[in-house]
Design a protein around this motif. Sequence first.
Motif, PDB file in Angstrom:
ATOM      1  N   ILE A  52       0.836  -1.209   0.000  1.00  0.00           N
ATOM      2  CA  ILE A  52       0.000   0.000   0.000  1.00  0.00           C
ATOM      3  C   ILE A  52       0.865   1.250   0.000  1.00  0.00           C
ATOM      4  O   ILE A  52       0.593   2.228  -0.724  1.00  0.00           O
ATOM      5  CB  ILE A  52      -0.954  -0.013   1.209  1.00  0.00           C
ATOM      6  N   LEU A  53       1.929   1.241   0.793  1.00  0.00           N
ATOM      7  CA  LEU A  53       2.818   2.402   0.845  1.00  0.00           C
ATOM      8  C   LEU A  53       3.489   2.647  -0.504  1.00  0.00           C
ATOM      9  O   LEU A  53       3.605   3.796  -0.958  1.00  0.00           O
ATOM     10  CB  LEU A  53       3.877   2.199   1.937  1.00  0.00           C
ATOM     11  N   LEU A  54       3.932   1.573  -1.146  1.00  0.00           N
ATOM     12  CA  LEU A  54       4.562   1.720  -2.463  1.00  0.00           C
ATOM     13  C   LEU A  54       3.564   2.241  -3.498  1.00  0.00           C
ATOM     14  O   LEU A  54       3.881   3.140  -4.294  1.00  0.00           O
ATOM     15  CB  LEU A  54       5.131   0.375  -2.919  1.00  0.00           C
ATOM     16  N   ASN A  55       2.347   1.698  -3.490  1.00  0.00           N
ATOM     17  CA  ASN A  55       1.326   2.139  -4.444  1.00  0.00           C
ATOM     18  C   ASN A  55       0.916   3.585  -4.185  1.00  0.00           C
ATOM     19  O   ASN A  55       0.676   4.348  -5.138  1.00  0.00           O
ATOM     20  CB  ASN A  55       0.103   1.232  -4.373  1.00  0.00           C
ATOM     21  N   LYS A  56       0.837   3.970  -2.926  1.00  0.00           N
ATOM     22  CA  LYS A  56       0.500   5.367  -2.599  1.00  0.00           C
ATOM     23  C   LYS A  56       1.588   6.315  -3.088  1.00  0.00           C
ATOM     24  O   LYS A  56       1.296   7.400  -3.623  1.00  0.00           O
ATOM     25  CB  LYS A  56       0.314   5.525  -1.086  1.00  0.00           C
ATOM     26  N   LYS A  57       2.839   5.890  -2.875  1.00  0.00           N
ATOM     27  CA  LYS A  57       3.953   6.726  -3.326  1.00  0.00           C
ATOM     28  C   LYS A  57       3.918   6.900  -4.850  1.00  0.00           C
ATOM     29  O   LYS A  57       4.093   8.012  -5.370  1.00  0.00           O
ATOM     30  CB  LYS A  57       5.275   6.085  -2.891  1.00  0.00           C
ATOM     31  N   ALA A  69      -5.235   6.459 -16.946  1.00  0.00           N
ATOM     32  CA  ALA A  69      -5.423   5.000 -16.866  1.00  0.00           C
ATOM     33  C   ALA A  69      -4.542   4.399 -15.775  1.00  0.00           C
ATOM     34  O   ALA A  69      -5.002   3.572 -14.965  1.00  0.00           O
ATOM     35  CB  ALA A  69      -5.099   4.362 -18.208  1.00  0.00           C
ATOM     36  N   LYS A  70      -3.274   4.824 -15.756  1.00  0.00           N
ATOM     37  CA  LYS A  70      -2.361   4.328 -14.729  1.00  0.00           C
ATOM     38  C   LYS A  70      -2.791   4.803 -13.348  1.00  0.00           C
ATOM     39  O   LYS A  70      -2.761   4.050 -12.367  1.00  0.00           O
ATOM     40  CB  LYS A  70      -0.933   4.804 -15.037  1.00  0.00           C
ATOM     41  N   TRP A  71      -3.200   6.062 -13.255  1.00  0.00           N
ATOM     42  CA  TRP A  71      -3.634   6.646 -11.980  1.00  0.00           C
ATOM     43  C   TRP A  71      -4.857   5.897 -11.438  1.00  0.00           C
ATOM     44  O   TRP A  71      -4.920   5.587 -10.241  1.00  0.00           O
ATOM     45  CB  TRP A  71      -3.945   8.120 -12.185  1.00  0.00           C
ATOM     46  N   VAL A  78      -4.864   0.723  -4.429  1.00  0.00           N
ATOM     47  CA  VAL A  78      -4.731   1.263  -3.066  1.00  0.00           C
ATOM     48  C   VAL A  78      -6.015   1.050  -2.276  1.00  0.00           C
ATOM     49  O   VAL A  78      -5.989   0.631  -1.109  1.00  0.00           O
ATOM     50  CB  VAL A  78      -4.360   2.758  -3.121  1.00  0.00           C
ATOM     51  N   ASP A  79      -7.165   1.323  -2.895  1.00  0.00           N
ATOM     52  CA  ASP A  79      -8.452   1.146  -2.205  1.00  0.00           C
ATOM     53  C   ASP A  79      -8.684  -0.317  -1.812  1.00  0.00           C
ATOM     54  O   ASP A  79      -9.138  -0.619  -0.706  1.00  0.00           O
ATOM     55  CB  ASP A  79      -9.595   1.634  -3.104  1.00  0.00           C
ATOM     56  N   LYS A  80      -8.355  -1.232  -2.735  1.00  0.00           N
ATOM     57  CA  LYS A  80      -8.512  -2.661  -2.443  1.00  0.00           C
ATOM     58  C   LYS A  80      -7.563  -3.093  -1.325  1.00  0.00           C
ATOM     59  O   LYS A  80      -7.928  -3.863  -0.427  1.00  0.00           O
ATOM     60  CB  LYS A  80      -8.239  -3.485  -3.700  1.00  0.00           C
TER      61      LYS A  80
END
Length: 202
Positions: A52-57, A69-71, A78-80
Amino acid sequence: MTLMLTLFLLVFVTELINWIGQSVLLEFFYALYLRIFYSSTAARQRKLKSEILLNKKELLQTSAQDQFAKWAKLRRSVDKGLADLEKLNSELSAARTAFSLKFKTALWIMTTGLQFVIGWWYRKAAVFYLPPGWLGPLTWWLAFPFAPAGSVSCGMWQMACRRVIKVGERVAKEVMAPSVEGSAGQVPTEQKTGAGTGKKDE
């Protein structure tokens, strides 16, 4: 002699637990419990947190307008991840609550509860007998409530053990306190000698 030693050990263990603190013991044994029975869940929780931290970053570094699309994909990820993490946190929280209740109950039964049971079971037994006339008319008080005259009852022996252990704990703390304060407040030799020295005028 066995009854005397058993009661002393029970009181000693109870006071030792109070001195260490139930919360400290709870944290220690819960960590062991978690490692044994919930090791996979705890590992998944740690892995999910790092993902989650990596995806948020990466999400913060992605433009919602230029790379929509990437965003959007990162946002869904992140939500999942947060939803899955919430489920794991709830599972571990429920496990901790159940363990805490069982641990505190078992701790009480093995210490205070066991003292009550033994004290009631041997309420009419003498832990040991005093020499005749040792305390004069006060001898009856040590046999209170149901022990034979001239003896020390279980309740009085527990009270005496508890008092002696508490006094010993207080003395130990007072003896250890000056050494700790002395080592903490000790001034290095260089600071003591260097403050009063200076170079002589040549």
